[in-house]
Design a protein around this motif. Structure first.
Motif, PDB file in Angstrom:
ATOM      1  N   TRP A  74      24.599  -9.975  73.297  1.00 27.27           N
ATOM      2  CA  TRP A  74      23.154  -9.824  73.312  1.00 27.27           C
ATOM      3  C   TRP A  74      22.489 -11.106  73.823  1.00 27.27           C
ATOM      4  CZ3 TRP A  74      18.875 -12.186  71.354  1.00 27.27           C
ATOM      5  CH2 TRP A  74      17.678 -11.484  71.482  1.00 27.27           C
ATOM      6  N   LEU A  75      22.978 -12.266  73.350  1.00 20.83           N
ATOM      7  CA  LEU A  75      22.401 -13.540  73.787  1.00 20.83           C
ATOM      8  C   LEU A  75      22.589 -13.757  75.279  1.00 20.83           C
ATOM      9  CD1 LEU A  75      23.188 -16.036  70.913  1.00 20.83           C
ATOM     10  CD2 LEU A  75      20.948 -15.338  71.738  1.00 20.83           C
ATOM     11  N   ARG A  76      23.668 -13.279  75.830  1.00 18.85           N
ATOM     12  CA  ARG A  76      23.875 -13.371  77.281  1.00 18.85           C
ATOM     13  C   ARG A  76      22.719 -12.655  77.991  1.00 18.85           C
ATOM     14  NH1 ARG A  76      29.036 -10.337  79.195  1.00 18.85           N
ATOM     15  NH2 ARG A  76      27.730  -8.643  78.471  1.00 18.85           N
ATOM     16  N   TRP A  77      22.367 -11.492  77.483  1.00 21.68           N
ATOM     17  CA  TRP A  77      21.240 -10.747  78.042  1.00 21.68           C
ATOM     18  C   TRP A  77      19.930 -11.519  77.859  1.00 21.68           C
ATOM     19  CZ3 TRP A  77      17.032  -8.937  75.264  1.00 21.68           C
ATOM     20  CH2 TRP A  77      16.134  -8.147  75.990  1.00 21.68           C
ATOM     21  N   TRP A  78      19.727 -12.100  76.660  1.00 25.04           N
ATOM     22  CA  TRP A  78      18.504 -12.825  76.339  1.00 25.04           C
ATOM     23  C   TRP A  78      18.343 -14.050  77.238  1.00 25.04           C
ATOM     24  CZ3 TRP A  78      14.047 -12.009  74.258  1.00 25.04           C
ATOM     25  CH2 TRP A  78      13.256 -13.050  73.780  1.00 25.04           C
ATOM     26  N   TYR A  79      19.386 -14.824  77.428  1.00 31.15           N
ATOM     27  CA  TYR A  79      19.315 -15.988  78.318  1.00 31.15           C
ATOM     28  C   TYR A  79      19.059 -15.540  79.755  1.00 31.15           C
ATOM     29  CZ  TYR A  79      20.377 -19.820  75.171  1.00 31.15           C
ATOM     30  OH  TYR A  79      20.286 -20.776  74.183  1.00 31.15           O
ATOM     31  N   ARG A  80      19.716 -14.482  80.170  1.00 32.18           N
ATOM     32  CA  ARG A  80      19.512 -13.957  81.529  1.00 32.18           C
ATOM     33  C   ARG A  80      18.051 -13.554  81.722  1.00 32.18           C
ATOM     34  NH1 ARG A  80      20.109  -8.535  83.886  1.00 32.18           N
ATOM     35  NH2 ARG A  80      20.515  -8.788  86.092  1.00 32.18           N
ATOM     36  N   ARG A  81      17.506 -12.862  80.737  1.00 35.37           N
ATOM     37  CA  ARG A  81      16.091 -12.433  80.814  1.00 35.37           C
ATOM     38  C   ARG A  81      15.169 -13.630  80.981  1.00 35.37           C
ATOM     39  NH1 ARG A  81      12.500  -8.263  78.750  1.00 35.37           N
ATOM     40  NH2 ARG A  81      10.737  -9.210  77.687  1.00 35.37           N
ATOM     41  N   ASN A  82      15.401 -14.676  80.197  1.00 35.20           N
ATOM     42  CA  ASN A  82      14.562 -15.863  80.270  1.00 35.20           C
ATOM     43  C   ASN A  82      14.783 -16.640  81.561  1.00 35.20           C
ATOM     44  OD1 ASN A  82      12.840 -16.325  77.711  1.00 35.20           O
ATOM     45  ND2 ASN A  82      14.769 -15.481  76.975  1.00 35.20           N
ATOM     46  N   LEU A  83      15.998 -16.650  82.080  1.00 33.62           N
ATOM     47  CA  LEU A  83      16.248 -17.293  83.379  1.00 33.62           C
ATOM     48  C   LEU A  83      15.539 -16.542  84.503  1.00 33.62           C
ATOM     49  CD1 LEU A  83      19.981 -18.298  83.011  1.00 33.62           C
ATOM     50  CD2 LEU A  83      18.072 -19.858  83.482  1.00 33.62           C
ATOM     51  N   ILE A  84      15.479 -15.232  84.406  1.00 32.79           N
ATOM     52  CA  ILE A  84      14.757 -14.438  85.403  1.00 32.79           C
ATOM     53  C   ILE A  84      13.262 -14.742  85.336  1.00 32.79           C
ATOM     54  CG2 ILE A  84      14.049 -12.073  86.007  1.00 32.79           C
ATOM     55  CD1 ILE A  84      16.959 -11.230  85.255  1.00 32.79           C
ATOM     56  N   ILE A  85      12.719 -14.841  84.127  1.00 32.46           N
ATOM     57  CA  ILE A  85      11.306 -15.195  83.971  1.00 32.46           C
ATOM     58  C   ILE A  85      11.049 -16.559  84.602  1.00 32.46           C
ATOM     59  CG2 ILE A  85       9.481 -15.772  82.306  1.00 32.46           C
ATOM     60  CD1 ILE A  85      10.897 -13.732  80.377  1.00 32.46           C
ATOM     61  N   PHE A  86      11.916 -17.542  84.287  1.00 32.35           N
ATOM     62  CA  PHE A  86      11.772 -18.873  84.888  1.00 32.35           C
ATOM     63  C   PHE A  86      11.838 -18.792  86.412  1.00 32.35           C
ATOM     64  CE2 PHE A  86      14.150 -22.192  87.027  1.00 32.35           C
ATOM     65  CZ  PHE A  86      13.218 -23.207  86.983  1.00 32.35           C
ATOM     66  N   SER A  87      12.790 -18.044  86.925  1.00 31.10           N
ATOM     67  CA  SER A  87      12.946 -17.900  88.373  1.00 31.10           C
ATOM     68  C   SER A  87      11.681 -17.346  89.009  1.00 31.10           C
ATOM     69  CB  SER A  87      14.141 -16.990  88.677  1.00 31.10           C
ATOM     70  OG  SER A  87      14.260 -16.759  90.048  1.00 31.10           O
ATOM     71  N   ASN A  88      11.072 -16.371  88.367  1.00 35.46           N
ATOM     72  CA  ASN A  88       9.822 -15.798  88.886  1.00 35.46           C
ATOM     73  C   ASN A  88       8.691 -16.823  88.877  1.00 35.46           C
ATOM     74  OD1 ASN A  88      10.898 -13.267  89.450  1.00 35.46           O
ATOM     75  ND2 ASN A  88      10.480 -12.516  87.400  1.00 35.46           N
ATOM     76  N   ILE A  89       8.601 -17.610  87.815  1.00 33.26           N
ATOM     77  CA  ILE A  89       7.576 -18.650  87.743  1.00 33.26           C
ATOM     78  C   ILE A  89       7.779 -19.649  88.877  1.00 33.26           C
ATOM     79  CG2 ILE A  89       6.727 -20.617  86.376  1.00 33.26           C
ATOM     80  CD1 ILE A  89       7.507 -18.911  83.863  1.00 33.26           C
ATOM     81  N   ALA A  90       9.013 -20.106  89.046  1.00 34.91           N
ATOM     82  CA  ALA A  90       9.317 -21.107  90.076  1.00 34.91           C
ATOM     83  C   ALA A  90       9.064 -20.557  91.484  1.00 34.91           C
ATOM     84  CB  ALA A  90      10.768 -21.575  89.936  1.00 34.91           C
ATOM     85  N   ARG A  91       9.386 -19.313  91.695  1.00 35.03           N
ATOM     86  CA  ARG A  91       9.201 -18.697  93.015  1.00 35.03           C
ATOM     87  C   ARG A  91       7.718 -18.539  93.358  1.00 35.03           C
ATOM     88  NH1 ARG A  91      11.222 -14.272  92.024  1.00 35.03           N
ATOM     89  NH2 ARG A  91       9.434 -12.935  92.075  1.00 35.03           N
ATOM     90  N   LEU A  92       6.906 -18.241  92.371  1.00 34.49           N
ATOM     91  CA  LEU A  92       5.481 -17.994  92.606  1.00 34.49           C
ATOM     92  C   LEU A  92       4.661 -19.273  92.738  1.00 34.49           C
ATOM     93  CD1 LEU A  92       4.946 -15.059  90.107  1.00 34.49           C
ATOM     94  CD2 LEU A  92       5.016 -14.911  92.600  1.00 34.49           C
ATOM     95  N   ALA A  93       5.145 -20.357  92.206  1.00 38.12           N
ATOM     96  CA  ALA A  93       4.383 -21.595  92.174  1.00 38.12           C
ATOM     97  C   ALA A  93       4.373 -22.284  93.532  1.00 38.12           C
ATOM     98  CB  ALA A  93       4.978 -22.540  91.132  1.00 38.12           C
ATOM     99  N   THR A  94       3.228 -22.852  93.864  1.00 40.39           N
ATOM    100  CA  THR A  94       3.142 -23.723  95.031  1.00 40.39           C
ATOM    101  C   THR A  94       2.888 -25.136  94.523  1.00 40.39           C
ATOM    102  OG1 THR A  94       0.760 -23.414  95.318  1.00 40.39           O
ATOM    103  CG2 THR A  94       2.217 -21.861  96.468  1.00 40.39           C
TER     104      THR A  94
END
Length: 131
Positions: A74-94
């Motif tokens: 379950w934690l593998r899924w939870w960390y993955r979810r949060n890494l995806i959120i981080f990735s989206n933040i980083a991708r959207l930021a200028t």
């Protein structure tokens, strides 16, 4: 899956299940109801976020046993979810962006960790903007 893990823990890991419930109860008491402003402050408290995250590592990570490591899976899924959120933040930021990230407080600890460790952003605490 996680619910099943705690159900099985009550039988196979009763001390873990009891400690996890006590931790959860303490966490509930720490998240006090109040005005929206008070709740935003409470849910962004660094100490409270660390205590909340500790629950994931101290209890959820220990659920299950070979070959069914329910908690770590379950934690593998939870960390993955949060890494995806981080990735989206980083991708959207200028370069000149200021970004307000609003997520459930359970995400705070990991998102702040990923953002800080990336070296891409300067993190400011929400209290700076709350009056």
């Amino acid at each position: 899956m996680l619910e099943r893990g705690f159900e099985e823990a009550e039988i196979n890991q009763p001390e873990l299940a009891k400690e996890a419930e006590e931790h959860t109860e303490q966490l509930r008491k720490m998240y006090k109801p109040g005005t929206v402003l008070e709740m935003i402050r409470s849910h962004n408290d660094e100490e409270l976020n660390a205590f909340d995250h500790q629950y994931y590592i101290r209890y959820r990570a220990r659920l299950g046993d070979y070959p069914d490591y329910i908690g770590p899976f379950w934690l593998r899924w939870w960390y993955r979810r949060n890494l995806i959120i981080f990735s989206n933040i980083a991708r959207l930021a200028t370069e000149d962006d200021r970004i307000l990230v609003i997520y459930g407080s359970g995400h705070n600890y990991l998102l702040k960790q990923f953002i800080h460790e990336s070296g891409l952003f300067e993190v400011e605490h929400i209290d700076k903007y709350l009056e």
